[in-house]
Scaffold this motif. Structure first.
Motif, PDB file in Angstrom:
ATOM      1  N   THR A 171      26.370   2.395  57.445  1.00  0.00           N
ATOM      2  CA  THR A 171      27.066   3.553  56.880  1.00  0.00           C
ATOM      3  C   THR A 171      26.449   4.010  55.564  1.00  0.00           C
ATOM      4  N   LEU A 172      25.431   3.319  55.103  1.00  0.00           N
ATOM      5  CA  LEU A 172      24.824   3.628  53.808  1.00  0.00           C
ATOM      6  C   LEU A 172      23.738   4.692  53.953  1.00  0.00           C
ATOM      7  N   SER A 173      23.516   5.434  52.892  1.00  0.00           N
ATOM      8  CA  SER A 173      22.420   6.401  52.864  1.00  0.00           C
ATOM      9  C   SER A 173      21.090   5.647  52.759  1.00  0.00           C
ATOM     10  N   GLY A 174      19.978   6.381  52.926  1.00  0.00           N
ATOM     11  CA  GLY A 174      18.669   5.748  52.812  1.00  0.00           C
ATOM     12  C   GLY A 174      18.439   5.122  51.450  1.00  0.00           C
ATOM     13  N   GLY A 175      18.805   5.848  50.393  1.00  0.00           N
ATOM     14  CA  GLY A 175      18.641   5.315  49.046  1.00  0.00           C
ATOM     15  C   GLY A 175      19.518   4.096  48.795  1.00  0.00           C
ATOM     16  N   PRO A 204      12.342  12.853  47.684  1.00  0.00           N
ATOM     17  CA  PRO A 204      11.741  12.681  46.350  1.00  0.00           C
ATOM     18  C   PRO A 204      12.704  12.192  45.277  1.00  0.00           C
ATOM     19  N   ALA A 205      13.928  12.723  45.257  1.00  0.00           N
ATOM     20  CA  ALA A 205      14.880  12.325  44.216  1.00  0.00           C
ATOM     21  C   ALA A 205      15.288  10.863  44.391  1.00  0.00           C
ATOM     22  N   ALA A 206      15.603  10.465  45.633  1.00  0.00           N
ATOM     23  CA  ALA A 206      15.998   9.077  45.883  1.00  0.00           C
ATOM     24  C   ALA A 206      14.826   8.141  45.634  1.00  0.00           C
ATOM     25  N   TYR A 227       3.512  -3.328  43.423  1.00  0.00           N
ATOM     26  CA  TYR A 227       3.962  -2.439  44.488  1.00  0.00           C
ATOM     27  C   TYR A 227       2.845  -1.498  44.916  1.00  0.00           C
ATOM     28  N   THR A 228       2.915  -1.093  46.186  1.00  0.00           N
ATOM     29  CA  THR A 228       1.960  -0.116  46.693  1.00  0.00           C
ATOM     30  C   THR A 228       2.592   1.261  46.671  1.00  0.00           C
ATOM     31  N   THR A 229       1.772   2.266  46.472  1.00  0.00           N
ATOM     32  CA  THR A 229       2.250   3.643  46.518  1.00  0.00           C
ATOM     33  C   THR A 229       1.062   4.579  46.720  1.00  0.00           C
ATOM     34  N   HIS A 230       1.326   5.727  47.322  1.00  0.00           N
ATOM     35  CA  HIS A 230       0.315   6.787  47.371  1.00  0.00           C
ATOM     36  C   HIS A 230       0.691   7.911  46.413  1.00  0.00           C
ATOM     37  N   ASP A 231       1.831   7.737  45.703  1.00  0.00           N
ATOM     38  CA  ASP A 231       2.360   8.770  44.824  1.00  0.00           C
ATOM     39  C   ASP A 231       1.865   8.531  43.395  1.00  0.00           C
ATOM     40  N   MET A 232       1.043   9.439  42.880  1.00  0.00           N
ATOM     41  CA  MET A 232       0.477   9.268  41.544  1.00  0.00           C
ATOM     42  C   MET A 232       1.557   9.171  40.472  1.00  0.00           C
ATOM     43  N   ARG A 233       2.635   9.961  40.629  1.00  0.00           N
ATOM     44  CA  ARG A 233       3.693   9.943  39.615  1.00  0.00           C
ATOM     45  C   ARG A 233       4.376   8.582  39.569  1.00  0.00           C
ATOM     46  N   HIS A 234       4.631   8.001  40.740  1.00  0.00           N
ATOM     47  CA  HIS A 234       5.273   6.686  40.773  1.00  0.00           C
ATOM     48  C   HIS A 234       4.398   5.621  40.116  1.00  0.00           C
TER      49      HIS A 234
END
Length: 270
Positions: A171-175, A204-206, A227-234
């Protein structure tokens, strides 16, 4: 100067020994990984990570960052080089004894949270203590000892979901689900947190919210975070250090504060 501080007339001034550098918490030594007869996914990766660092492994899809993360924790075998993590060294896969040592000191969050949908958020967090000495009592919150239930409730509170402890996971959201996955990873108080694209499946917001949470939890408890990421901002906003990969190789390794998005753009070019 007192006599106690004066050099002996019979000997040269003693040279103070330099303090020994602390051993890195994680080290990869020329690590290689190849699947079947394909090209190398990791091609001689060497890096070290110290206690308390927050490190982003950054790269485009296929750069090798997720493979490197999984190799460092022994989830996949390496085909060359060696890994040292939490005092354990292995050249292909860690032994069962090494896995046991590592499991007690690290937590892992995957891109897809993998919660058991029919059970509560609290039970899912309790599951994070599997392999920590509680045996079958880690399968469900109703079976867990009070100390483990209390730790799970504290972990949910740390991620802002104490009021959702009794809610079914489906019942939870993705975030919210990803927050529960983080609580599950920290319930046993690990020294080291790994996360593989933890925000990639979120809007993006979550996703930004999850990265802020990760950075805060790591900073407050001086946990090492990789952590891995492809997002430069993160990477720029939530890491102390960025290790950029391209075609299975480290192309640069620098303090996040010394970099801009313009510096990172070349790793996404063919």
């Amino acid at each position: 100067m007192t006599a106690l501080l004066q050099p002996s007339p019979l000997h040269a001034d003693p040279v103070a020994a330099a303090p020994a550098a602390a051993a890195p918490l994680i080290a990869a030594h020329a690590v290689c990984k190849r699947f079947a007869d394909g090209p190398p996914v990791l091609d001689g990766v060497t890096l070290s990570i110290a206690t308390g660092e927050r490190v982003a492994l950054l790269g485009a899809n296929g750069a090798g960052k997720s493979t490197l993360l999984r190799a460092l924790v022994g989830l996949i075998p390496i085909t060359g080089g060696a890994v040292e993590i939490l005092g354990q060294r292995f050249t292909e896969l860690p032994s069962a004894k090494q896995r046991s040592v590592m499991r007690r000191r690290l937590g892992f969050v995957f891109q897809f949270h993998g919660l058991v949908g029919r059970t509560s958020a609290l039970s899912n967090v309790v599951n994070g203590a599997l392999g920590q000495g509680h045996g079958w009592r880690s399968w469900h919150q109703s079976l867990a000892p009070s100390s483990l239930r209390d730790a799970a409730l504290e972990a949910l509170d740390a991620v802002g979901l104490a009021d959702r402890a009794a809610a079914r996971a489906d019942t939870l959201s993705g975030g919210q689900s990803q927050r529960v996955a983080i609580a599950r990873a920290i319930v046993h108080g690990p020294d080291l947190l790994f996360a593989d694209e933890p925000a990639a499946s979120l809007d993006p917001a979550a996703g930004l919210d999850i990265m802020r949470l990760f950075a805060r939890l790591a900073g407050e408890h001086r946990r090492t975070l990789v952590y891995t990421t492809h997002d430069m901002r993160h990477a720029l906003e939530h890491a102390d250090r960025i290790v950029a990969l391209k075609a299975g190789q480290v192309v640069f390794d620098a303090a996040a504060g010394d970099l801009t998005e313009r510096d990172l753009e070349p790793i996404y070019r063919g």
